[in-house]
Write a protein that holds these residues in place. Sequence first.
Motif, mmCIF file in Angstrom:
data_model
loop_
_atom_site.group_PDB
_atom_site.id
_atom_site.type_symbol
_atom_site.label_atom_id
_atom_site.label_comp_id
_atom_site.label_asym_id
_atom_site.label_seq_id
_atom_site.Cartn_x
_atom_site.Cartn_y
_atom_site.Cartn_z
ATOM 1 N N ASP A 67 0.835 -1.250 -0.127
ATOM 2 C CA ASP A 67 -0.079 -0.016 0.196
ATOM 3 C C ASP A 67 0.898 1.209 0.078
ATOM 4 O O ASP A 67 1.984 1.215 0.249
ATOM 5 C CB ASP A 67 -0.893 0.116 1.390
ATOM 6 C CG ASP A 67 -1.723 -1.196 1.377
ATOM 7 O OD1 ASP A 67 -2.542 -1.671 0.316
ATOM 8 O OD2 ASP A 67 -1.547 -1.906 2.396
ATOM 9 N N ASN A 109 -4.728 3.823 3.478
ATOM 10 C CA ASN A 109 -3.972 2.875 2.856
ATOM 11 C C ASN A 109 -4.744 2.374 1.371
ATOM 12 O O ASN A 109 -5.677 2.282 1.176
ATOM 13 C CB ASN A 109 -3.654 1.508 3.476
ATOM 14 C CG ASN A 109 -2.619 1.545 4.561
ATOM 15 O OD1 ASN A 109 -1.515 2.557 4.118
ATOM 16 N ND2 ASN A 109 -2.562 0.861 5.469
ATOM 17 N N PHE A 110 -3.899 2.642 0.314
ATOM 18 C CA PHE A 110 -4.412 2.152 -1.066
ATOM 19 C C PHE A 110 -3.499 0.999 -1.516
ATOM 20 O O PHE A 110 -2.189 1.425 -1.709
ATOM 21 C CB PHE A 110 -4.294 3.503 -1.906
ATOM 22 C CG PHE A 110 -4.733 3.174 -3.406
ATOM 23 C CD1 PHE A 110 -6.083 3.136 -3.660
ATOM 24 C CD2 PHE A 110 -3.711 3.231 -4.360
ATOM 25 C CE1 PHE A 110 -6.404 2.982 -5.089
ATOM 26 C CE2 PHE A 110 -4.076 3.157 -5.640
ATOM 27 C CZ PHE A 110 -5.291 2.946 -6.025
ATOM 28 N N ASN A 111 -4.125 -0.034 -2.108
ATOM 29 C CA ASN A 111 -3.271 -1.012 -2.518
ATOM 30 C C ASN A 111 -2.809 -0.737 -4.008
ATOM 31 O O ASN A 111 -3.780 -0.266 -4.844
ATOM 32 C CB ASN A 111 -4.200 -2.298 -2.580
ATOM 33 C CG ASN A 111 -3.392 -3.651 -2.834
ATOM 34 O OD1 ASN A 111 -2.914 -3.792 -4.115
ATOM 35 N ND2 ASN A 111 -2.792 -4.394 -1.767
#
Length: 593
Positions: free
Chosen positions: A94, A155-157
Amino acid sequence: MSDGQQQAVDDSESTSPKLVELAKRRGYFFRSSGSYGGVGGFYTFGPQGASLKGNVEDAWRDRFAVAEGNMEIDAPTIMHEPVFEASGHLEGFDDMLIECPECETSGRADHLVEDNTEYEDAESLPIPEVEDVIAEYELACPECGAGLADVAVENFNLMFATNIGPGDAQPGYLRPETAQGIFVEFPRLKEYARNQLPFGVTQIGRAYRNEISPRRSIIRTREFTQAELEYFIDPEVDEPPLERVEDVAVTLYPASEQNADDGSVVETTIGEAVADDVIADPWVAYFLGVAKPWYASVGVDMDRFRFRQHLAGERAHYAADCWDAESEIDGNWIEIAGFANRGDYDLSKHADHSGDRFTVFKQYDEPKTVERATVDPDMSYLGPEFGGAAQDVVEELEALAARDRAAFEDDTVEIELDGESHELPVEKTGFSVDEETIAGEHVTPHVIEPSFGVDRLVYTVLHHAYREDEVDGEARTYLALEPEVAPTFVGVFPLQSDDELVAQATDIVDDLRAAGLSVTYDDSGNIGRRYRRQDEVGTPFCVTVDYETVEADDETTVTVRERDTTEQKRLPVSDLPETLAALRSGELAFDDV
């Protein structure tokens, strides 16, 4: 002679904008799908760029695969979901996302902090700290100016998802690194290595990361090329051949210096750095020693190059030690490679999730007699007592016997099952300690990983090669590329559009190409303009066919011009292929021609 007196021009402004403009105009790289407005983070390498990139990849392959005796594979760029469940990418790959509540522009929170505060490595900070910094400095959206102090960071995957097959398709992902394509094939690759450690597997290929805010042209993109080596070792016995690289001089920026108020880089050698425990892992040190002269050979300016150790907060949890190769671009340091000891994390994870064996059998010189604790439970007791969980009890007993045989010394033994403790009579477990003769053992290798970003390296090579000067009072831009990686090695020109000159020049082009050299032919415009065009794309040498060439009564000669100095010499046409090939390989210097 030269085509004019050279005069250096002071260039204090940023090189990157001029380089990006040159790259587009001369076919190095440019934003993809420009007819449709382009998409951020995707770039096309043009004719010059594709050739330069290919030459860099070939040079990497020669040094890290061929010269080191390692294998090379080419794995798929799409892999199904279980691979990334095992590797941890589904849960832990992430970046920090912050979205403006006013204009809805998304960006990386750590970049926002780094660009507007004194924090240089916000990526290593936990999210609550990043949110505190944004609030403390009252940071605003760079697009619309709205305040971001109370906006949550999430959080950004970074993985691109896809489906494999129609209907109830399997979920899959574009690989975020080439490494997993090597790790998942280890059970087969070890057979190709005859089950002998150490051995290495390399791969050059595309990787994909759905970057929140791609920027700085090809430095941070969503599709890029990696060149990775996964080197498998037995940590108990395998040692690197440090004597090969111990005298390599390196510029190091250890974590201790980064954390010090007056910290600075350390100038040392690989041997001294290992002896002084500056580089804790000898295998990592070995590959730093291999990489440093290789970087110099492809054109990285060693005055703008260093190895920086990861701080504790940015090091992956499985990495025992990790260093980045970094290059300086317009006053900023960018990562162009990472060198890590990944331990046995990757192979152990894939073994646990797949059920396959990710070990190498190590044969002993002579068989050994060992004591082994085993259990042979009475299932007529376990079945009625535990029902469907009986097999789970067996597995717990086996694991306990392997790690703590003393637990079976009393009349009862205690195990834990689904968070609850259970006592069993030892006599019902079939516990025993027996002698066994074994010929070897299964070892889970540890992995040493040098991972190179090819696109960032190409940008570094171009940036470090960018030059401006004056020739005969006229401004000149040129790329001082190393001959080994230059897209075109030699340009061939007839002085005039004369049939005899053109015929001679065409024959020379054919001969040089037959000798394996990359050649361009140009008969457009005056000779000075043709020189400038080749200088700007970084062509190291130009050959001019003039009237002296075709009118000679004895030996036929041509003018050969060197790019950086603009010096010219007359050489026999018959010697051209051999001489130019020697210049390209470095066996001959132009001064010695």
